[in-house]
Design a protein around this motif. Sequence first.
Motif, PDB file in Angstrom:
ATOM      1  N   THR A   1       1.015   6.340  -7.139  1.00  0.00           N
ATOM      2  CA  THR A   1      -0.214   7.017  -7.579  1.00  0.00           C
ATOM      3  C   THR A   1      -0.170   8.512  -7.273  1.00  0.00           C
ATOM      4  O   THR A   1      -0.735   9.319  -8.019  1.00  0.00           O
ATOM      5  N   LEU A   2       0.511   8.884  -6.204  1.00  0.00           N
ATOM      6  CA  LEU A   2       0.639  10.314  -5.884  1.00  0.00           C
ATOM      7  C   LEU A   2       1.710  10.992  -6.722  1.00  0.00           C
ATOM      8  O   LEU A   2       1.760  12.237  -6.771  1.00  0.00           O
ATOM      9  N   GLY A   3       2.593  10.225  -7.361  1.00  0.00           N
ATOM     10  CA  GLY A   3       3.632  10.810  -8.202  1.00  0.00           C
ATOM     11  C   GLY A   3       4.659  11.587  -7.414  1.00  0.00           C
ATOM     12  O   GLY A   3       5.017  12.714  -7.773  1.00  0.00           O
ATOM     13  N   VAL A   4       5.182  10.998  -6.336  1.00  0.00           N
ATOM     14  CA  VAL A   4       6.172  11.696  -5.515  1.00  0.00           C
ATOM     15  C   VAL A   4       7.453  11.891  -6.317  1.00  0.00           C
ATOM     16  O   VAL A   4       7.724  11.165  -7.283  1.00  0.00           O
ATOM     17  N   PRO A   5       8.293  12.859  -5.945  1.00  0.00           N
ATOM     18  CA  PRO A   5       9.565  13.067  -6.658  1.00  0.00           C
ATOM     19  C   PRO A   5      10.477  11.848  -6.541  1.00  0.00           C
ATOM     20  O   PRO A   5      10.369  11.035  -5.615  1.00  0.00           O
ATOM     21  N   TYR A   6      11.400  11.763  -7.474  1.00  0.00           N
ATOM     22  CA  TYR A   6      12.301  10.611  -7.516  1.00  0.00           C
ATOM     23  C   TYR A   6      13.136  10.469  -6.248  1.00  0.00           C
ATOM     24  O   TYR A   6      13.217   9.362  -5.692  1.00  0.00           O
ATOM     25  N   PRO A   7      13.767  11.503  -5.724  1.00  0.00           N
ATOM     26  CA  PRO A   7      14.539  11.328  -4.483  1.00  0.00           C
ATOM     27  C   PRO A   7      13.679  10.852  -3.314  1.00  0.00           C
ATOM     28  O   PRO A   7      14.125  10.044  -2.497  1.00  0.00           O
ATOM     29  N   VAL A   8      12.443  11.356  -3.243  1.00  0.00           N
ATOM     30  CA  VAL A   8      11.555  10.932  -2.162  1.00  0.00           C
ATOM     31  C   VAL A   8      11.235   9.447  -2.300  1.00  0.00           C
ATOM     32  O   VAL A   8      11.188   8.707  -1.304  1.00  0.00           O
ATOM     33  N   ALA A   9      11.011   8.989  -3.531  1.00  0.00           N
ATOM     34  CA  ALA A   9      10.709   7.572  -3.745  1.00  0.00           C
ATOM     35  C   ALA A   9      11.887   6.697  -3.335  1.00  0.00           C
ATOM     36  O   ALA A   9      11.712   5.646  -2.691  1.00  0.00           O
ATOM     37  N   VAL A  10      13.120   7.123  -3.704  1.00  0.00           N
ATOM     38  CA  VAL A  10      14.306   6.346  -3.329  1.00  0.00           C
ATOM     39  C   VAL A  10      14.453   6.299  -1.807  1.00  0.00           C
ATOM     40  O   VAL A  10      14.704   5.236  -1.215  1.00  0.00           O
ATOM     41  N   ALA A  11      14.293   7.442  -1.163  1.00  0.00           N
ATOM     42  CA  ALA A  11      14.412   7.468   0.296  1.00  0.00           C
ATOM     43  C   ALA A  11      13.309   6.633   0.956  1.00  0.00           C
ATOM     44  O   ALA A  11      13.555   5.912   1.934  1.00  0.00           O
TER      45      ALA A  11
ATOM     46  N   ALA B   1       0.830  -1.209   0.000  1.00  0.00           N
ATOM     47  CA  ALA B   1       0.000   0.000   0.000  1.00  0.00           C
ATOM     48  C   ALA B   1       0.857   1.249   0.000  1.00  0.00           C
ATOM     49  O   ALA B   1       0.567   2.225  -0.713  1.00  0.00           O
ATOM     50  N   VAL B   2       1.942   1.255   0.778  1.00  0.00           N
ATOM     51  CA  VAL B   2       2.814   2.437   0.823  1.00  0.00           C
ATOM     52  C   VAL B   2       3.485   2.660  -0.531  1.00  0.00           C
ATOM     53  O   VAL B   2       3.541   3.786  -1.047  1.00  0.00           O
ATOM     54  N   LEU B   3       4.012   1.601  -1.133  1.00  0.00           N
ATOM     55  CA  LEU B   3       4.671   1.741  -2.432  1.00  0.00           C
ATOM     56  C   LEU B   3       3.692   2.229  -3.503  1.00  0.00           C
ATOM     57  O   LEU B   3       4.008   3.122  -4.305  1.00  0.00           O
ATOM     58  N   LEU B   4       2.510   1.617  -3.525  1.00  0.00           N
ATOM     59  CA  LEU B   4       1.533   1.987  -4.536  1.00  0.00           C
ATOM     60  C   LEU B   4       1.021   3.406  -4.320  1.00  0.00           C
ATOM     61  O   LEU B   4       0.755   4.134  -5.296  1.00  0.00           O
ATOM     62  N   ALA B   5       0.889   3.825  -3.073  1.00  0.00           N
ATOM     63  CA  ALA B   5       0.473   5.203  -2.805  1.00  0.00           C
ATOM     64  C   ALA B   5       1.513   6.189  -3.313  1.00  0.00           C
ATOM     65  O   ALA B   5       1.170   7.241  -3.876  1.00  0.00           O
ATOM     66  N   ALA B   6       2.791   5.877  -3.138  1.00  0.00           N
ATOM     67  CA  ALA B   6       3.837   6.769  -3.644  1.00  0.00           C
ATOM     68  C   ALA B   6       3.780   6.882  -5.160  1.00  0.00           C
ATOM     69  O   ALA B   6       3.998   7.968  -5.730  1.00  0.00           O
TER      70      ALA B   6
ATOM     71  N   GLU C   1      11.672   3.978  -0.263  1.00  0.00           N
ATOM     72  CA  GLU C   1      11.926   2.540  -0.400  1.00  0.00           C
ATOM     73  C   GLU C   1      13.091   2.091   0.477  1.00  0.00           C
ATOM     74  O   GLU C   1      13.093   0.972   1.009  1.00  0.00           O
ATOM     75  N   THR C   2      14.094   2.958   0.648  1.00  0.00           N
ATOM     76  CA  THR C   2      15.204   2.617   1.542  1.00  0.00           C
ATOM     77  C   THR C   2      14.723   2.462   2.980  1.00  0.00           C
ATOM     78  O   THR C   2      15.101   1.517   3.690  1.00  0.00           O
ATOM     79  N   VAL C   3      13.873   3.387   3.412  1.00  0.00           N
ATOM     80  CA  VAL C   3      13.331   3.308   4.771  1.00  0.00           C
ATOM     81  C   VAL C   3      12.478   2.054   4.930  1.00  0.00           C
ATOM     82  O   VAL C   3      12.518   1.382   5.976  1.00  0.00           O
ATOM     83  N   LEU C   4      11.710   1.701   3.911  1.00  0.00           N
ATOM     84  CA  LEU C   4      10.893   0.497   3.990  1.00  0.00           C
ATOM     85  C   LEU C   4      11.758  -0.753   4.116  1.00  0.00           C
ATOM     86  O   LEU C   4      11.460  -1.662   4.900  1.00  0.00           O
ATOM     87  N   VAL C   5      12.850  -0.834   3.345  1.00  0.00           N
ATOM     88  CA  VAL C   5      13.746  -1.989   3.444  1.00  0.00           C
ATOM     89  C   VAL C   5      14.350  -2.058   4.838  1.00  0.00           C
ATOM     90  O   VAL C   5      14.439  -3.144   5.447  1.00  0.00           O
TER      91      VAL C   5
ATOM     92  N   SER D   1      14.296  -4.201  -6.152  1.00  0.00           N
ATOM     93  CA  SER D   1      13.604  -3.124  -6.847  1.00  0.00           C
ATOM     94  C   SER D   1      14.258  -1.778  -6.570  1.00  0.00           C
ATOM     95  O   SER D   1      14.400  -0.940  -7.470  1.00  0.00           O
ATOM     96  N   LEU D   2      14.668  -1.561  -5.334  1.00  0.00           N
ATOM     97  CA  LEU D   2      15.330  -0.302  -4.985  1.00  0.00           C
ATOM     98  C   LEU D   2      16.657  -0.151  -5.709  1.00  0.00           C
ATOM     99  O   LEU D   2      16.998   0.941  -6.193  1.00  0.00           O
TER     100      LEU D   2
END
Length: 869
Positions: free
Chosen positions: A470-480, A463-468, A482-486, A565-566
Motif C-alpha cells: 500500500t505504501l508502494g515501496v521500491p522494488y529492491p526494498v520489497a525484495v529485501a 500486515a507488514v507485506l500489505l503495508a509495503a 520479504e527476505t528478512v521476513l522469511v 512468493s519471494l
Amino acid sequence: MEHVPPPAEELALLDRELAQLDARRAQLLTRRAWLVAALRPTAPDAPRWSTPPLGHGWAPAQPWGAVPKAAKPSTPRSAQNVLLTLGGLLLTVAAVAFTLVSWGSMGIGGRAAVLALVTAAALAAPALLLRRKLAATAEALAALALVLTLLDAYAIHAVATPDADGLTFTAIASAVLAALWTAYGLALGTLHLPLPAAVFLVQWPLLLGAGAAGAPALVVGWALLATAVLDGAIVLWGKGLGVRVTAGIGLAVTGSAALLTGLGESLTADGPLGAVLPGLLLLTAAAAALAGAWRAPGGYARLGGAVAGLAGVAAAGGVLRAAVPGAWHVPVYLLCGLALLSVVRVQVPRAAGRGVLLASGAVVAGALVWALPGVAAVLLGPVQLVAGVWAGAPDGFRGALGEAMAWPEQAAAPLALAVVAGGLGAAYRWWPTLVRLAAPLAAPGVKARDAAGAGALALGWGAVLLAAATLGVPYPVAVALETVLVAGLLTVAVLGAGRGAGMAGAGSGVPGSGSGAGPGGAAGGSEPYAGTAGAGAGPGGATGRRGPSAVAVTALVLAVGGAVSLGLLSLAAEGATYAVLGALVVLFAGAALRTRPVVERAVLAVAAVVWGTALTGCVAGSLGLAPHEAAPLLLVVPSVTVLLGARLRNHPVALPVELAGGLGALAAIGLAVPRAPFLALVLALCGVLAAGAAVRPERRPVAGYLAAVLFVTATWVRLAASEVSAPEAYTLPVTVPALVIGVLRRRKDPEASSWTAYGPGLAATLLPSLAVAWGDPDWQRPLLLGVAALVITLLGAKYRVQAPLLLGGAVLALVTLHELAPYVVQVAGALPRWLPPALAGMLLLAVGATYEQRLRDARRLKDVLGRMR
C-alpha cells in the motif's frame, strides 16, 4: 438324606403351581380393570364391555387395566369426533364461498344477521364441545371461528367503510382481532389455536399502521422493533409451546427486519448527525436483546448476547464511520468490535456474556476477511512475472504485483491486521492475566493460547507485506523486506521446534491446567513455547517431550509460502534472482541443520533442495543454454542429494532429500525430451546416480532396478536417435557380460533373485529387438528373436528360474502375435459377424463352469512362480 418327592418332580410341581397362580392373578386383574372402567363411563377412552371378559390379553410387562393400542375398539364417540371435524372444515369452506360469492344477493341486514349469527355460533360451540370432551371438534370449530372473524372484518370494510384506507383498516382490524382472540384463548384455556393466532395477528398492526401513514424507513424500523420486543416478551412469559414458537418466529423475522432497517439507514447516513437516529434504533435493539438474553436460557441467551453485541457495534460504528474517509470504515467497526471485549469486566450472565464475545469475534473475523484479499494479491501477484523472466526491475513493489488490486482502497487494511495481531500477541504474552480476566465468562486452555500466538504471527506477517504494497515501496526494498521476513520466520520455526522438542512441558499458568509451583507441575507461564499443561516435575505431572508448538508450525508454513512468493518476485531482475535464491538455499539449509523435529527438518531440507534446483536452472539461463542443453546441468543438485543421502544413511531426513533430488532429475528428463541424444545422455546420468544410491543396502531394492531401467532406456533412446536398424550389434556386447556376471552372482549367492542377476542382461537385448521386430517387414529377425526367446523360456523352465521364463515367454508370445496378426485379421474378416461374439460367449461359459478349477490352476501357477528365484 433322600428327598420325598425327588427334586426333579418337586420342581415340576412348583412350576405348575406358580403357573396356576399367575393365571389366577391375571383373571383377577382383568376383572378389576373391567370394574374400574364400569365405574367411570364418561371417560372417552375408557374400555367398555357388555360382559366381563373371560381372559386377559396383556403382556407380562404391560400395565394392568390398560387396553393395548392394537386392541382398542373404534368407539362411537371417536367416529363422532371425526365427523364433526370434517363438518367444521366444510363449514369453513362454505363460509368463505358465501362471503365471496353470494354476498351481493342479500341486503345489508341479512348480511349482518347471517355473519353475526354464524360467528357467534362458531365462537360458542367450542365451549360446549369442550364440556363434552370433544377437544378435536372444538379445535376445528375454533379454526372456523377464526376464519369467520376475518370474513367479518372483510365484510365490514366492504360494506360499512368502503372508502377507508386498506392498510389503515387492516392494521386496526388486526389489532382488534388480536385482542379478541387473546381474550377468547384465555377464556378457553384448553384450546391450542386461539392464542397462537392472536400472536400472529399481533405482528401486523404497528407495521401496517406505519405503512398506512407513509412513515419513513426509520419509523418502520421502530415499529418492527416494538413488535419484536412484544414477541420477545411473549416468548419469555407466554404459556404453551405453540404460543412461544409462533412468537419466536415473529421475533426472528421482525427483529431481523428492524436491525437490517437500522443498519441500512446507518450505512447511508450523510454525516455523523444523520447516523445518530439509526444508531439510537440499533442501540435500543441491542438493549432489548441483552435484556432478553439476561432472562433466556442457555443457547438463546448466547444468541441474544451476540445480537446485542452486533447491534451495538453497528450503532457506534455507524456514527463514527460517517466522520472518516471510506477506506477507514472497516477499522472503525473493528475498534468497536474490540471494545465489546470489555464485557468480561461487566456483571452479566455467563451465556449472554459469551454471546457478546462471539459478536466481537464475528466483527474481527469480518475485518480480517476484508483485509485478506490484499494479502493474497501481495503473495500471488508476482506470478505474472513468470511470463517475462528477467525483463527488468519493475517500477516499485506495486508494479510487480499488477494492477488487479485498487491499492489506495487498501490503505487501512494493514492497520486492521496489525491491530488484531497486536491484540493476539498481547494475549499470548500475558496469557495468565487474560485467563484471570475472562474467568467469569470463559476458561480458555493451552490450545487457545497456541492459536492466539499463531494468529498473531500470521497476521503480523501479512500486515507488514500489505503495508509495503500500500505504501508502494521500491522494488529492491520489497525484495529485501520479504527476505528478512522469511529469515525471521525460519528463526521462529527453529527456536519453537527446538524448545518444544527438548523441554519438559512447562505449565501455562492457566488455572486448572496443572501448572504452577508445587507437586502438580512446574512453575511457568511466560515461556513462549511452553509445554503441555499439567506437565512438570513432581508427582502430579510427568515430564516429557512435546512436538513443535502451533507458533513454530505456523512460522514454518508462512516461511515456505513467503519463500515461494519471494522467489517469484525475484524473477523480474537477474541479479535479484541469484541473490534471493542463494539466500533461500542458505537460510533453509541452515534451518534444516539447526532444527530438531524430523518432519520440520525434512520440510526445510526439501525446500533447500528445491531452491538449489531453481538456482541451477537460473545458471543455465544465464549461460544462454537451450532447455535440452540445460538438462544435464540440472543434475548437479540430484548428485549432491545422492552424496548427502550416503552421508546421512538411515537418518529419517535422507529419503525426503533424495526424493526431492529425484524431482530435479525428472525435471531434467522433461527438458531433454525434445532432443533424443540429450535425453539418452540425461537418462544415462540419472542411471549413474541411481546406481550410486544402490550401493547402499537400504536403497538397493529400489535404486538397483531403477538404475537398470534407466540404463536400458538410455540405450534404446540412443539407438533410436542414431537410427540403428540392428540394435543387437550394440546390445549383445552388453547382454553377454551382464549374463556372465549374473551367473557368477548366482553361484556366489544362490538366494539372489534371478531378476537382479539375469533381468537387466536379457532385457537389454530382448526388448530393443522386440521393438524393431514389430516394425520389420522381413521374416528373419522375428524368426531369430522367436527362437532365442523359446530357448530362454525352456532354460528358465528347466532350471526353474523366474526371470528367463517370464521374459522369454512374454517376448515369444508377442513375436508370435505379431507374426499371426495378419492371418488372424484375414480369418476374422471372412467369418460371419455373429461368430466372434458367440465364441467369446462360449469361452466365458466354459471358464465360468470350471471357475473353481481355473482358480486352483492359477493359484498353483502362482505358487510355482513364487518358488522360483
